[in-house]
Structure formats: C-alpha cells, structure tokens
Write an enzyme that holds these catalytic residues in place. Structure first.
Site: not given
Ligand code: KIV
Length: 277
Positions: A44-45, A83, A112, A114, A180
């Site tokens: 989600d970056s 994510d 993924k 968090e 992280e």
């Molecule tokens: O969203 C993302 O790119 C991430 C990484 C920084 C692990 O969660």
C-alpha cells in the site's frame, strides 16, 4: 512454476536469503520476473510512490485490486503478496472480503496485514480458511499517527512485546513476517526464535530476507530516499534526461524522422485529395 509458500519456507530453512521488492504495475512485475525476484509485495506504499498521497491511509481495496491484477498479469513466477489497506481488516468478515478480492479476483498468492495482538485472531481465521497471511510488525505505516515514524522496539518492554507478537502471529498461522524499522539486534533475535521467515526493511541483516520499495532501490522516487534504502540505479535521472531529449527534438523538428513515419503512394494521396483544395 510460481514460487510457493513451501519454496519460501525452504529458502529460510536452507539459509538462502529471500529478496522481496514491491511492484505496482505490469512492466515492473515483468522486469522483476526477468531479474529472478522470488517474492513481490504489492504494497500500500503505492499510495505514496504511485498516487502521490502523504501516507498509505487513503489507499482503497479498489486501488489494491487494480494494481495487484496488473502485477499478476506481468509476472508468472513470483509469489505475489498484496497489502490489505488501512481499516479493511478490523473485523473478520471485512478481512475475508478483502482477501477474496485480492486473491480471488486480482490473483494474489497471499495477503499482508499490519499489527500484533489485535490481528492475531483475524490471521488465524484467514489462515484456517486457506489464505496465506504475511504479518507486519515494528513500524506499521497504517498506524503512523499513533506510533510516529520511528524505529520501534528500542526499550525492553516494546522489544518483548514485539517478540511476543511475532510468536503469536506465527502460532496463528502467518507464513512470514515483515519487520520494519526494528533494531538489527532485536530483528535477529526474533528471527532466531521463529520457524517462519522474517523479511526486514530497516531491520538489519539478521532477517531471513529483505523487502525494499521499488522506487527507493531504483532511484525513481521524487522524494527523500529513506536511510534504510540503497539505490541500485538512478532511473529517475535517466528518465528525466530522456524526456528532455524528446522535448528538445519535438521542438526542433528532429523527431520524428522517416524512420518513425509511415508512407503512402503519392498517386493514391493525390486521388484522395483531388478536388479537395
Ligand atoms: O507497503 C509497503 O511497501 C510495505 C513495505 C514497506 C514493507 O508494507
């Protein structure tokens, strides 16, 4: 053959370090396949590096599904992890619906999410229903307004909580954990106590693998490169130079030339234009 969870676990057990990189679109995914990247994160970056937001919070499930599907179409080999975005897995039905979209519709191989204790039962439910889940501890960007953008787990209490969360996520069925912005010593100690792989970002060399953001390691971003990232290329500068060359040649008339143009029979053109002047 696509990389499987068993392959990733086997790499951890064989002491082979796992290289993971984010990707958000079809060409990047195809390049990652050619480079032999075994695991891709559609992170989600993308909210920041692709969509220009200030954080990951505005990212929606629609965004994730669209980008994940493009990555899946571009890469037939990597295990693709997507994510679950901010506040889309607060309840089990929401988490299941999100996993259904990212895996069932977009084609990801895993999701993924968090957090620690707060998501353990959700991870257990997803895993029990056949959804491979990667956990994410330490600095969790979706909680940045609560925890601040800094290294996590520096004091004894926080370090112990992080280890307990990691063990609980493993027991719940997570197949891997992102760590992280965690002190290298703590990340190594957590890694040594887990059977599943840890994938570090700003967590030192003692993790089972590393994950980096595409734009950071390729010199493609428009913002500051984080301290934990190492640019392996300066693609942004190369693109800028190429675009300047293009703009200059369009302006001067040097582009296009005959090589980039199609032609037609002059008699045909004359017939077509006949009487049109
Ligand atoms: O969203 C993302 O790119 C991430 C990484 C920084 C692990 O969660």
């Amino acid at each position: 053959m696509r990389v499987t969870l068993r392959d990733i676990q086997r790499m951890k057990e064989a002491g082979e370090r796992i290289a993971m990189v984010t990707a958000y679109d079809h060409p990047s995914a195809a390049l990652a396949e050619r480079a032999g990247v075994p695991m891709i994160l559609v992170g989600d970056s993308l909210g920041m590096v692709v969509h220009g937001h200030g954080s990951t919070l505005p990212v929606t499930l629609d965004d994730m599904a669209r980008h994940t599907a493009a990555v899946v179409r571009g890469n037939a080999r990597a295990l693709i992890v997507a994510d679950l975005p901010f506040l889309t897995y607060g309840t089990e039905p929401e988490a299941l619906a999100g996993a259904r979209r990212l895996m069932g519709e977009a084609g990801a191989g895993a999701v993924k999410l968090e957090g620690g204790a707060a998501v353990v039962s959700t991870v257990a439910r997803l895993a029990a229903l056949g959804v491979p889940v990667m956990g994410h501890l330490g600095f969790t960007p979706q909680a940045q307004h609560q925890i601040g953008l800094r290294v996590q787990g520096r004091d004894a209490g926080a370090a112990r909580r992080l280890l307990d969360d990691a063990l609980a996520l493993e027991r719940a069925g997570a197949f891997a954990l992102v760590l992280e912005l965690v002190p290298a010593e703590l990340a190594a100690a957590v890694t040594a106590r887990l059977a599943i792989p840890t994938i570090g970002i700003g967590a030192g060399a003692g993790c089972s693998g590393q994950v980096q953001v595409w734009h950071d390691i390729l010199g493609l971003g428009t913002g500051r490169v984080p301290r934990h990232a190492k640019p392996y290329a300066e693609i942004g500068s190369a693109i800028e130079a190429a675009l300047k060359g293009y703009v200059a040649e369009v302006a001067s008339g040097a582009f296009p030339t005959a090589a980039q143009s199609a032609t037609m029979d002059e008699a045909v053109l004359a017939r077509a234009l006949g009487g049109a002047e």
